[in-house]
Every structure is written in C-alpha cells, then in structure tokens.
Motif scaffolding. Structure first.
Motif, PDB file in Angstrom:
ATOM      1  N   ALA A 266      20.383   9.690  21.208  1.00 40.51           N
ATOM      2  CA  ALA A 266      20.409   8.659  22.242  1.00 40.51           C
ATOM      3  C   ALA A 266      19.047   8.453  22.878  1.00 40.51           C
ATOM      4  CB  ALA A 266      21.436   9.008  23.307  1.00 40.51           C
ATOM      5  N   HIS A 267      18.221   9.501  22.909  1.00 38.99           N
ATOM      6  CA  HIS A 267      16.944   9.423  23.617  1.00 38.99           C
ATOM      7  C   HIS A 267      15.728   9.326  22.695  1.00 38.99           C
ATOM      8  CE1 HIS A 267      19.545  11.102  26.819  1.00 38.99           C
ATOM      9  NE2 HIS A 267      18.708  10.504  27.643  1.00 38.99           N
ATOM     10  N   ASP A 268      15.821   9.878  21.481  1.00 37.65           N
ATOM     11  CA  ASP A 268      14.665   9.934  20.590  1.00 37.65           C
ATOM     12  C   ASP A 268      14.274   8.537  20.101  1.00 37.65           C
ATOM     13  OD1 ASP A 268      14.886  12.628  20.946  1.00 37.65           O
ATOM     14  OD2 ASP A 268      15.388  13.105  18.860  1.00 37.65           O
ATOM     15  N   LEU A 269      13.075   8.457  19.543  1.00 39.37           N
ATOM     16  CA  LEU A 269      12.547   7.212  18.992  1.00 39.37           C
ATOM     17  C   LEU A 269      12.159   7.437  17.539  1.00 39.37           C
ATOM     18  CD1 LEU A 269      11.402   4.294  19.228  1.00 39.37           C
ATOM     19  CD2 LEU A 269       9.289   5.311  20.128  1.00 39.37           C
ATOM     20  N   LEU A 270      12.589   6.533  16.668  1.00 39.22           N
ATOM     21  CA  LEU A 270      12.197   6.558  15.263  1.00 39.22           C
ATOM     22  C   LEU A 270      11.284   5.367  14.997  1.00 39.22           C
ATOM     23  CD1 LEU A 270      15.665   7.187  13.514  1.00 39.22           C
ATOM     24  CD2 LEU A 270      14.095   8.879  14.495  1.00 39.22           C
ATOM     25  N   ALA A 271      10.146   5.616  14.378  1.00 39.19           N
ATOM     26  CA  ALA A 271       9.272   4.546  13.882  1.00 39.19           C
ATOM     27  C   ALA A 271       9.289   4.659  12.360  1.00 39.19           C
ATOM     28  CB  ALA A 271       7.858   4.680  14.432  1.00 39.19           C
ATOM     29  N   THR A 272       9.824   3.656  11.703  1.00 42.18           N
ATOM     30  CA  THR A 272      10.100   3.780  10.277  1.00 42.18           C
ATOM     31  C   THR A 272       9.447   2.656   9.491  1.00 42.18           C
ATOM     32  OG1 THR A 272      12.113   2.406  10.202  1.00 42.18           O
ATOM     33  CG2 THR A 272      12.360   4.659  10.990  1.00 42.18           C
ATOM     34  N   VAL A 273       9.184   2.946   8.224  1.00 40.90           N
ATOM     35  CA  VAL A 273       8.658   1.923   7.324  1.00 40.90           C
ATOM     36  C   VAL A 273       9.338   2.060   5.974  1.00 40.90           C
ATOM     37  CG1 VAL A 273       6.693   3.385   6.659  1.00 40.90           C
ATOM     38  CG2 VAL A 273       6.602   0.940   6.214  1.00 40.90           C
ATOM     39  N   LEU A 274       9.826   0.942   5.480  1.00 40.97           N
ATOM     40  CA  LEU A 274      10.278   0.821   4.097  1.00 40.97           C
ATOM     41  C   LEU A 274       9.144   0.102   3.382  1.00 40.97           C
ATOM     42  CD1 LEU A 274      13.589  -0.258   5.537  1.00 40.97           C
ATOM     43  CD2 LEU A 274      13.604   1.502   3.772  1.00 40.97           C
ATOM     44  N   PHE A 275       8.510   0.781   2.430  1.00 40.13           N
ATOM     45  CA  PHE A 275       7.273   0.297   1.836  1.00 40.13           C
ATOM     46  C   PHE A 275       7.473  -1.057   1.137  1.00 40.13           C
ATOM     47  CE2 PHE A 275       6.423   5.096   1.030  1.00 40.13           C
ATOM     48  CZ  PHE A 275       6.117   5.273   2.368  1.00 40.13           C
ATOM     49  N   PRO A 276       6.505  -1.975   1.265  1.00 38.21           N
ATOM     50  CA  PRO A 276       5.190  -1.744   1.843  1.00 38.21           C
ATOM     51  C   PRO A 276       5.083  -1.955   3.355  1.00 38.21           C
ATOM     52  CG  PRO A 276       5.235  -3.884   0.788  1.00 38.21           C
ATOM     53  CD  PRO A 276       6.571  -3.252   0.499  1.00 38.21           C
ATOM     54  N   HIS A 277       5.856  -2.885   3.948  1.00 37.47           N
ATOM     55  CA  HIS A 277       5.593  -3.193   5.353  1.00 37.47           C
ATOM     56  C   HIS A 277       6.834  -3.665   6.115  1.00 37.47           C
ATOM     57  CE1 HIS A 277       5.605  -7.384   4.107  1.00 37.47           C
ATOM     58  NE2 HIS A 277       4.510  -7.237   3.372  1.00 37.47           N
ATOM     59  N   PHE A 278       7.990  -3.108   5.806  1.00 35.69           N
ATOM     60  CA  PHE A 278       9.226  -3.387   6.524  1.00 35.69           C
ATOM     61  C   PHE A 278       9.335  -2.336   7.629  1.00 35.69           C
ATOM     62  CE2 PHE A 278      14.145  -3.811   5.748  1.00 35.69           C
ATOM     63  CZ  PHE A 278      14.317  -4.177   7.070  1.00 35.69           C
ATOM     64  N   LEU A 279       8.965  -2.709   8.853  1.00 35.33           N
ATOM     65  CA  LEU A 279       8.833  -1.770   9.959  1.00 35.33           C
ATOM     66  C   LEU A 279       9.990  -1.913  10.936  1.00 35.33           C
ATOM     67  CD1 LEU A 279       5.031  -2.210  10.837  1.00 35.33           C
ATOM     68  CD2 LEU A 279       6.064  -0.663   9.167  1.00 35.33           C
ATOM     69  N   LEU A 280      10.582  -0.770  11.297  1.00 33.90           N
ATOM     70  CA  LEU A 280      11.657  -0.740  12.280  1.00 33.90           C
ATOM     71  C   LEU A 280      11.404   0.382  13.275  1.00 33.90           C
ATOM     72  CD1 LEU A 280      14.770  -1.118   9.944  1.00 33.90           C
ATOM     73  CD2 LEU A 280      14.034  -2.782  11.657  1.00 33.90           C
ATOM     74  N   GLY A 281      11.465   0.052  14.572  1.00 32.19           N
ATOM     75  CA  GLY A 281      11.510   1.051  15.621  1.00 32.19           C
ATOM     76  C   GLY A 281      12.947   1.141  16.114  1.00 32.19           C
ATOM     77  N   ILE A 282      13.521   2.341  16.100  1.00 30.39           N
ATOM     78  CA  ILE A 282      14.964   2.484  16.329  1.00 30.39           C
ATOM     79  C   ILE A 282      15.219   3.489  17.450  1.00 30.39           C
ATOM     80  CG2 ILE A 282      17.174   3.085  15.264  1.00 30.39           C
ATOM     81  CD1 ILE A 282      15.824   2.541  12.524  1.00 30.39           C
ATOM     82  N   GLN A 283      16.083   3.096  18.395  1.00 32.82           N
ATOM     83  CA  GLN A 283      16.590   3.992  19.427  1.00 32.82           C
ATOM     84  C   GLN A 283      18.096   3.821  19.545  1.00 32.82           C
ATOM     85  OE1 GLN A 283      13.584   2.998  22.728  1.00 32.82           O
ATOM     86  NE2 GLN A 283      13.785   5.227  22.911  1.00 32.82           N
ATOM     87  N   GLY A 284      18.693   4.637  20.395  1.00 29.49           N
ATOM     88  CA  GLY A 284      20.147   4.614  20.512  1.00 29.49           C
ATOM     89  C   GLY A 284      20.698   3.366  21.156  1.00 29.49           C
ATOM     90  N   ASN A 285      19.851   2.596  21.836  1.00 34.99           N
ATOM     91  CA  ASN A 285      20.335   1.391  22.503  1.00 34.99           C
ATOM     92  C   ASN A 285      19.659   0.119  22.002  1.00 34.99           C
ATOM     93  OD1 ASN A 285      17.831   1.945  23.578  1.00 34.99           O
ATOM     94  ND2 ASN A 285      18.396   1.495  25.687  1.00 34.99           N
ATOM     95  N   GLY A 286      19.094   0.176  20.808  1.00 33.65           N
ATOM     96  CA  GLY A 286      18.488  -1.018  20.247  1.00 33.65           C
ATOM     97  C   GLY A 286      17.402  -0.701  19.244  1.00 33.65           C
TER      98      GLY A 286
END
Length: 377
Positions: A266-286
């Motif tokens: 619920a609190h952590d933050l994920l910064a993710t990339v699906l190569f080459p440049h599909f970027l998602l920042g993910i948290q528990g509320n959006g």
C-alpha cells in the motif's frame, strides 16, 4: 566491398557487458549518435510491442485515437462489432491520412481528399466516381491491420508480423504487479512534456532511486530512501522493476488504496520499465504511465498519464484526486527535467567517457544487456 564498422567499439561494449559489480554505462556515442538512433528504430522500436492507448480511452463502439507508431499513422479503434483494432490511418487511394491525430468518435472514416470511406473494421464502404475502373471492387479493399494485444488494460501493437506475443514474455512482471490491478485503473489526467535529450536519458533516470539523494532530496528521498531500493532479477525477460520501500508503513493506507494489499504494498513505490520504453510508476492507490515518443537522437515527447483505480476512487472525488496527483507528478518531473538537462550537457561534451554503475543502478544494467543484444553488439 568494405564491411560497416561496429556501432560501438568492442572495448566499450565489453565494459557495459561486465557483471554489475564492475559494469560501466553505455558510451556517450550510444546517446548522441544519430546513426545509433536510426539503428534503434530498426532493431528495437520496429519489432517491439509498444503501448498506444488504454481501453478506458475508447470505451464505446466508434471511439478511436489517431496517432503515429513510428512513421506509421494508425487508428486505435473500438469497432462497432465490439472488437479493438489497430488500423493503418492511410487511405488506400492516394495515401492521405483519414483522421487527424487525437481522439474522436466515428462510424465511418471518410478520407478528406477524395471521400473514400471505411468502416470501423477497416473495410472500404464507399469510393465515389470509380465507375469504369477495371476490376475494382470495394469488397477487396481493407485497411491494413497491425498485430495488437490487450494487456492489463493497455492496447499494444507491433509493426513486426513475426514478433513473439507480448504477454508470455513478461510473465514475471505480470505476477509481480498483479496485486495492483492495473486493469482496474483509468486515465484521469494527461500531462505533456517535450524533452531535448536522448530517450534513454529519461528512461535511465526513471529506473534508479540513487538520484533521490540529490535531485529529489526534499521530495522523494525523505519518503523513499535511495539506499533501501532494490531490483529483482528478471530471469532474462525484457523488463525491470525498481522497488522503493516506503520509509514508514506504520500509518493508515493512503486514501483510495486497492483492497487486499499488505502495508508494504500500500505504501511502497514501483518504478518499472517494459523494454524498450514502456514506463509505469505503480502504488497502491494509482499509477502513472510515462508514454514515450522518441522523435530523434536528441528529442523525445513524453505524455504522463495519471491512472486512478475505478473501484476505490469515488466519482465525486475523481477530479480532486487527479488534480492532486498531477500536481505532485509535475513537481517530481520538473526536478527530473533539470537532471536530464545536466546529463545531456555532459553526454554531448567531447571528453565524456563511460561511467561506473552503482549497484543501486541494476535496472540500467539489466536494460543495457537487453539493448546490446537487440542491437547485435
């Protein structure tokens, strides 16, 4: 006939190929050379699955978004038959685009040049004044359709007819982010930011928390300590996840948090990339989707889409929540713009060479290995 020289010097490639503990960055040439960008278009972008839109952007039959996939104008269409298609946005007659870039709603796409008209399945329905054209039959005319997939609510497409399906390539990623129910989210705001640097500068900045200690010292670092960040192994799949634990998970879950998440999720933050440049920042509320559109070796357009969970953010709070997230995202990205400007200034300087990667930059190392392989280096 003389053989073409390698894109990068072998010794530079070897330094980037080294194990993480002794690895270097890609050399400056990989960012500033227009010939390498041209090779990326051929070796990376033309064969990749690239995200074009979200299902929630075209919810009704007849809804569409016109855009460019590299140099190919496309229509992302919700057909009147209920199917989602990615069609060529080029008339079969004299090659005029059928629709201008942007969203819309149509039952027919009528060419503004000669009024040839196509339905939402790409079938030519009407071609005025073609009487006397031998062997011409509208039934034999259909807009080319690109291969597409729907994954976690995203509509992806590829120009490569032989590309392996997307979803089986990213099973580890899908499992890791499954608790966050990306398919439950919808775009609430979109922010546009032009960038005057190589697209990899932006991606690399997104993929590591090491720069929190300086660039985001008053914003992200107090909440997500750089030293605590970690990157799981991707087992050779084309993705990377930067997991940033929250410094404090003792408080209540943020408002709008999806049900069933642990305190950490619920609190952590994920910064993710699906190569080459599909970027998602993910948290528990959006989440935020960084949609990159590389234009040249030194130019990239960025659309940051704010995604909110439809199941936990009530309609009456939707706009207020979206505005708050968009304001925060703007502050963070403006800090990143300043950092990217500094990096680009240095990368274009004649004496700049490869730098050493920190163990906290494992995501960059993971992507570099994929990049080198796909570039044939």
């Amino acid at each position: 006939m003389t053989a073409s020289p390698p894109l990068l010097a072998p010794e530079a490639t070897a330094r980037a190929r080294a194990p993480l503990a002794s690895a270097a960055t890609l050399p400056p040439q990989a960012y500033r050379d227009p010939a390498i960008f041209a090779a990326e278009r051929a070796c990376l972008f033309a064969s990749a699955w690239l995200p074009l839109a979200r299902l929630d952007q075209i919810p009704e039959p007849g809804d569409y978004i016109a855009m460019d996939l590299m140099d190919q104008p496309v229509l992302v269409v919700h057909g009147m038959d209920g199917e989602i298609r990615v069609l060529s946005n080029v008339c079969l007659h004299r090659a005029a685009p059928l629709a201008e870039p942007g969203p819309g709603h149509r039952r027919l796409f009528s060419c503004p040049y000669h009024a040839w008209s196509y339905d939402t399945e790409g079938q030519l329905i009407r071609a005025p004044l073609m009487d006397g054209a031998d062997h011409f039959d509208t039934r034999n005319c259909r807009l080319p359709q690109l291969r597409s997939e729907i994954w976690q609510g995203f509509i992806l497409a590829t120009l490569d007819e032989t590309a392996a399906p997307f979803a089986p390539q990213v099973t580890g990623f899908t499992d890791y982010v499954a608790p966050y129910r990306l398919d439950d989210m919808a775009i609430a705001r979109t922010l546009d930011f032009p960038g005057h640097w190589n697209w990899k500068v932006l991606v690399e900045n997104f993929m590591e928390a090491y720069h929190h200690i300086a660039t985001h010292s008053a914003t992200l670092e107090p909440v997500f300590h750089a030293r605590d960040s970690h990157i799981p192994d991707n087992d050779g799949q084309p993705w990377s996840i930067l997991h940033m634990p929250a410094a404090d998970v003792s408080g209540p879950h943020p408002e709008g948090t999806l049900p069933g998440l642990t305190d950490a999720q619920a609190h952590d933050l994920l910064a993710t990339v699906l190569f080459p440049h599909f970027l998602l920042g993910i948290q528990g509320n959006g989440a935020v989707w960084y949609q990159l559109l590389p234009r040249a070796h030194d130019e990239v357009d960025l659309r940051i889409h704010v995604l909110l969970p439809r199941s936990t953010v009530p309609p009456e709070a939707w706009d207020e929540t979206a505005d708050a997230v968009a304001a925060l995202v703007t502050v963070i990205h403006e800090e990143d713009i300043a950092a990217n400007n500094l990096v680009w200034q240095g990368l274009t300087a004649p004496l700049t060479t490869q730098g050493r990667l920190s163990p906290l930059e494992k995501s960059i190392w993971q992507m570099n290995q994929w990049w080198l392989t796909r570039m044939g280096l």
